[in-house]
Design an enzyme around this catalytic site. Structure first.
Site, PDB file in Angstrom:
ATOM      1  CG  ASP A  45      -0.174  -0.189   2.534  1.00  0.00           C
ATOM      2  OD1 ASP A  45       1.058  -0.350   2.487  1.00  0.00           O
ATOM      3  OD2 ASP A  45      -0.807  -0.209   3.599  1.00  0.00           O
ATOM      4  CG  HIS A  46       3.254   2.486   3.134  1.00  0.00           C
ATOM      5  ND1 HIS A  46       2.290   1.675   3.665  1.00  0.00           N
ATOM      6  CD2 HIS A  46       3.503   3.421   4.084  1.00  0.00           C
ATOM      7  CE1 HIS A  46       1.973   2.095   4.881  1.00  0.00           C
ATOM      8  NE2 HIS A  46       2.697   3.146   5.163  1.00  0.00           N
TER       9      HIS A  46
ATOM     10  CG  ASP B 266       1.810   1.541   9.461  1.00  0.00           C
ATOM     11  OD1 ASP B 266       2.335   1.863   8.383  1.00  0.00           O
ATOM     12  OD2 ASP B 266       1.048   2.285  10.099  1.00  0.00           O
TER      13      ASP B 266
ATOM     14  NE  ARG C 168       2.115   9.651  12.379  1.00  0.00           N
ATOM     15  CZ  ARG C 168       2.571   8.405  12.412  1.00  0.00           C
ATOM     16  NH1 ARG C 168       3.231   7.931  11.384  1.00  0.00           N
ATOM     17  NH2 ARG C 168       2.401   7.681  13.481  1.00  0.00           N
TER      18      ARG C 168
ATOM     19  CB  SER D 187       6.819   6.257  11.124  1.00  0.00           C
ATOM     20  OG  SER D 187       7.281   5.044  10.629  1.00  0.00           O
TER      21      SER D 187
ATOM     22  NE  ARG E  47       8.846   6.247   8.416  1.00  0.00           N
ATOM     23  CZ  ARG E  47       8.365   7.427   8.043  1.00  0.00           C
ATOM     24  NH1 ARG E  47       9.176   8.450   7.852  1.00  0.00           N
ATOM     25  NH2 ARG E  47       7.083   7.618   7.834  1.00  0.00           N
TER      26      ARG E  47
HETATM   27  C1  MIC Z   1       3.281   6.518   8.425  1.00  0.00           C
HETATM   28  O1  MIC Z   1       2.085   6.759   8.513  1.00  0.00           O
HETATM   29  O2  MIC Z   1       4.155   7.329   8.776  1.00  0.00           O
HETATM   30  C2  MIC Z   1       3.719   5.181   7.914  1.00  0.00           C
HETATM   31  C3  MIC Z   1       4.390   5.401   6.629  1.00  0.00           C
HETATM   32  O3  MIC Z   1       2.605   4.367   7.689  1.00  0.00           O
HETATM   33  C4  MIC Z   1       4.649   4.556   8.944  1.00  0.00           C
HETATM   34  C5  MIC Z   1       5.298   3.322   8.517  1.00  0.00           C
HETATM   35  C6  MIC Z   1       6.453   3.516   7.629  1.00  0.00           C
HETATM   36  O4  MIC Z   1       7.229   4.457   7.802  1.00  0.00           O
HETATM   37  O5  MIC Z   1       6.637   2.677   6.756  1.00  0.00           O
HETATM   38  C7  MIC Z   1       4.027   4.299  10.308  1.00  0.00           C
HETATM   39  O6  MIC Z   1       3.149   5.027  10.693  1.00  0.00           O
HETATM   40  O7  MIC Z   1       4.497   3.421  11.049  1.00  0.00           O
HETATM   41 FE1  SF4 Z   2      -0.630   4.708   5.040  1.00  0.00          FE
HETATM   42 FE2  SF4 Z   2       0.504   5.455   7.354  1.00  0.00          FE
HETATM   43 FE3  SF4 Z   2      -0.996   7.146   5.903  1.00  0.00          FE
HETATM   44 FE4  SF4 Z   2      -2.126   5.156   7.115  1.00  0.00          FE
HETATM   45  S1  SF4 Z   2      -1.052   6.848   8.084  1.00  0.00           S
HETATM   46  S2  SF4 Z   2      -2.546   5.824   5.039  1.00  0.00           S
HETATM   47  S3  SF4 Z   2      -0.618   3.548   6.936  1.00  0.00           S
HETATM   48  S4  SF4 Z   2       0.950   6.246   5.328  1.00  0.00           S
END
Ligand code: MIC
Ligand code: SF4
Length: 755
Positions: free
Chosen positions: A95-96, A160, A448, A643, A645
């Site tokens: 999805d990312h 995640d 976010r 995140s 990550r």
């Molecule tokens: C996000 O919303 O910041 C992400 C991208 O989903 C991350 C995960 C990632 O960095 O791959 C998260 O929230 O953990």
């Molecule tokens: Fe994707 Fe993270 Fe955004 Fe949710 S918050 S849509 S998991 S990037």
């Protein structure tokens, strides 16, 4: 199809005895969070009243979910453990990595071509180890989990931070780094700091323009981005039961933005309805049998102050729609105060783009309420002033909203529908003109809004709101438009008001889908080959990090003293860098490039102590690495917010940073650092942050007697020959100290597996 029904039934058959035993041992009624936690203690762990916020406890989660941008690292680590199959049901979701540019079909096709190597790797490694694989286009991990895997009373972890979304279906679902997922998939226990408990009592009922999103926007304003750290937020009260299941998901989802370990709601009729409408009547029936175990005890909800560490009460009948932002999700402004706030802060009030979707807000209910506003554009002779985009959360929702004519209505107001994916929410948005870096305002229904997050432009001010408010503001094109009180001028010059949104919680005709995008793993994956080309730019096999040298760390150069907010987006940016998530060396070129250097207020410009020159952070660190000199990163409050990550911890580890010392950490990031064998320290006295000077050479003393609860000393050797000795706290337990000594948790697992 119901996935893993046996697992769910087994959990329910064991739950009553486990919960009753915990009640007996503690001699008091239990919150829902406690029931689920006690029902998932690792075998052999003795039930007791674990000290919240202090005790580390071992758990046995029911399942694991991973998204493509984090699964690569998680599975590269898993691949080194020597296991044949995952120990618990696990899934991967693509999805990312899909860029939103034109429209869903062509964007998806482009992603499939560009990410071919990564998707193949994920698909084959999933096949090999018995992991369910959701193809690109199937949807966002948390939406797909809610639709297929989440179940009341269950416990899961996911790579995640928004894994917490599944709290909407009464789970304890927690975001973790890939190394944690690797433990659980390898059949080991999973350790968690026993969380504190925050109770949120919801009274009244949502009405008019207010939606579940506003509950969490309000809570974020109260608790701030760190107020939920190491706590589980449990929602209860008449306001909770009157809300839809997906609405509860929205609230739990954004619990990540207050740093909460997770959030949850007790099992109720709304969850049963959702389970039934997503084809899981059997799960609802099974849950009904153990209903009282799937919610907090009545005594707890009658006297919450006695059982929770903190209680907040919100009256939904009085709650106003909110807009949170810019640049931080906890800056909450009720819509009625926006005119004043925007003027005072000089925020551009013209809304350029309204974006709906993301894992936070892309349910059928969300879309149907937004569409009720879109319909009014034609009915009332209006014109939509801002651009408008939709990223559906899953193919199930997309297919159903297309069938029900919603996409057509959006089309009529000029909306663009992107692929079912994260898209703009994670900077995978090829926004025209963003490179000009103009100051501008957007509103979105995501969670976010850190600087640069959506379009890479540091001057984009992003405000978070409910999908219905986003739609209204896009129609009005004005951030200060209050749909409750204000009117709009239509094409005939008349003043018209928007009617409050309305919609269906669930589709009247049920959900439908042609191809949900699921690929089941091979029965016998032992023959599947995983190929990672040695010259690949996207994937790189992992090597074990070196173990601790057995001495104090002396002569560390200060790499950067980060000032203010330093989220994982600042430490390891997403967007264009997502493509390197499977290649540690390549992605390390983004290390800390978004962090503000305290000494010159610039990003990606630090002093190289070997040459005295200023240069990019990654290049400077590579120079230290080449010279075989360790370094230290210093940070402010809530360092590593956001995140899960683990790249934000692995990059510094790979490039030779030894210590990260900050005023305070966000939970997942602190664990990620420990797992990768780094030293994660906090200032015993926060003012000592001010003692760190740009040319400092730093020693960490006391490591030969490194033990739980015992502070370490840090000596700051200043350039003028003077020095300061300060105290650094840590939260390592005995096991975590082993990780440090062995050079990372994975080295410990590998050693255990090879025995
Ligand atoms: C996000 O919303 O910041 C992400 C991208 O989903 C991350 C995960 C990632 O960095 O791959 C998260 O929230 O953990
Ligand atoms: Fe994707 Fe993270 Fe955004 Fe949710 S918050 S849509 S998991 S990037």
């Amino acid at each position: 199809m119901v996935f893993d029904l046996d697992l769910i039934k087994k959990t329910y058959s064991e739950m009553p005895a486990k919960v009753d035993a915990a009640k007996k041992a503690l001699g008091r009624p239990l919150t829902l969070a406690e029931k689920i936690l006690f029902a998932h203690l690792w075998k052999g762990v003795e039930i007791k009243d674990f000290e919240r916020g202090k005790a580390y406890v071992d758990f046995a989660p029911d399942r694991v979910a991973m998204q493509d941008a984090t699964a690569q690292m998680a599975l590269l680590q898993f691949d080194t453990t020597g296991r044949k199959k995952v120990a618990v049901p696990s899934t991967v979701h693509c999805d990312h990595l899909i860029v939103a540019k034109d429209e869903s079909k062509s964007d998806l096709q482009k992603a499939i071509t560009e990410n071919d190597e990564v998707y193949n790797f994920l698909s084959s490694i999933s096949n090999k180890y018995g992991i369910g694989f959701w193809k690109p286009g199937a949807g966002i991990i948390h939406q797909v989990v809610l639709e297929n895997y989440a179940f009341p009373g269950g416990m899961m972890i996911g790579t995640d931070s928004h894994t917490v979304n599944a709290g909407g279906l009464g789970m304890i679902a927690i975001g973790v780094g890939g190394a944690d997922a690797c433990d659980v998939m390898a059949g080991l226990s999973w350790e968690l700091l026993m969380p504190k408990l925050i109770g949120v009592k919801l009274t009244g009922k949502l009405n008019g323009w207010t939606s579940p999103k506003d509950v969490i926007l309000k809570v974020a304003g109260i608790l701030t981005v760190k107020g939920g750290t190491n706590a589980i937020v449990e929602y209860f009260g008449e306001g909770a039961t009157s809300m839809s299941c997906t609405g509860k998901g929205t609230i739990c989802n954004m619990g990540a933005e207050i740093g909460a370990t997770t959030s949850t709601f007790g099992y109720d009729e709304s969850m049963a309805r959702y389970l039934r409408s997503t084809g899981r009547s059997e799960v609802a029936e099974a849950a009904d049998q153990v209903k009282s175990y799937l919610t907090g005890d009545p005594e707890v909800y009658a006297n919450p102050e006695k059982y929770f560490d903190k209680v907040i009460e919100i009256n939904l009948s009085e709650l106003e729609p909110h807009l949170n932002g810019p640049f931080t999700p906890d800056l909450a402004t009720p819509i009625s105060q926006m005119k004043e706030a925007a003027a005072k802060n000089n925020w551009p009030t013209k809304v350029e783009v309204g974006l709906i979707g993301s894992c936070t807000n892309s349910s059928y209910e969300d879309i149907s309420r937004a569409v009720s506003l879109a319909k009014q554009v034609a009915e009332k002779g209006l014109k939509t002033k801002a651009e408008f985009t939709i990223t559906p959360g899953s193919e199930l929702v997309r297919y159903t909203i297309e069938r029900d004519g919603f996409l057509e209505t959006f089309d009529q107001i000029g909306a663009r529908v992107f692929a079912n994916a994260c898209g703009p929410c994670i900077g995978m948005w090829d926004r025209m003109g963003a490179e000009k870096q103009e100051r501008n305002t957007i509103v979105h229904s995501f969670n976010r809004n850190f600087a640069k997050r959506a379009d890479g432009n540091p001057n984009t001010l992003a405000f978070v709101a409910s999908p219905e408010l986003v739609t209204a503001l896009a129609i009005a094109g004005d951030l200060t438009f209050n749909p409750i009180t204000d009117t709009l001028t239509n094409e005939k010059g008349e003043q018209v008001k928007l009617d409050p949104p309305s919609g269906d919680e669930l589709p009247k005709k049920g959900f439908s889908v042609e191809d949900a995008g699921y690929q089941a793993p091979a029965e016998d994956g032992s023959k599947v080959q995983i190929n990672v080309k040695s010259d690949s730019k996207r994937l790189q096999l992992l090597y074990p990090f070196a173990s601790w040298e057995g001495t104090d760390l002396k002569g560390l150069k200060l790499l950067i003293k980060a000032k203010g907010k330093c989220t994982t987006d600042h430490i390891s940016m997403a967007g264009p860098w997502l493509k390197f998530r499977g290649h540690l060396d390549n992605i390390s070129n983004n290390m800390l490039i978004g962090a503000v250097n305290f000494f010159n207020e610039k990003t990606d410009s630090v002093k190289n102590q070997l040459t005295g020159e200023y240069g990019a952070v990654p290049a400077t660190q590579r120079a230290y690495k080449a010279a075989n000199i360790g370094s230290i990163v210093v940070g402010d409050e809530n360092y590593g917010e956001g995140s899960s990550r683990e790249h934000a911890a692995m990059e510094p580890r790979h490039l030779g940073v030894r210590v990260v010392m900050v005023k305070s950490f966000a939970r997942i990031h602190e664990t990620n650092l420990k797992k990768q064998g780094m030293l994660a320290l906090t200032f015993a006295n926060k003012d000592d942050y001010n003692k760190i000077l740009e040319d400092d050479v730093i020693d960490v003393v006391g490591l030969t007697t490194f033990s739980p609860g015992k502070a370490l000393e840090v000596v700051l050797n200043h350039k003028d020959g003077s020095s300061d000795t300060i105290v650094a706290n840590h939260s390592y337990n005995a096991q975590q100290i082993e990780w440090f000594k062995s050079g990372g948790a994975l080295n410990v697992i590998r050693a255990a597996m090879s025995k």
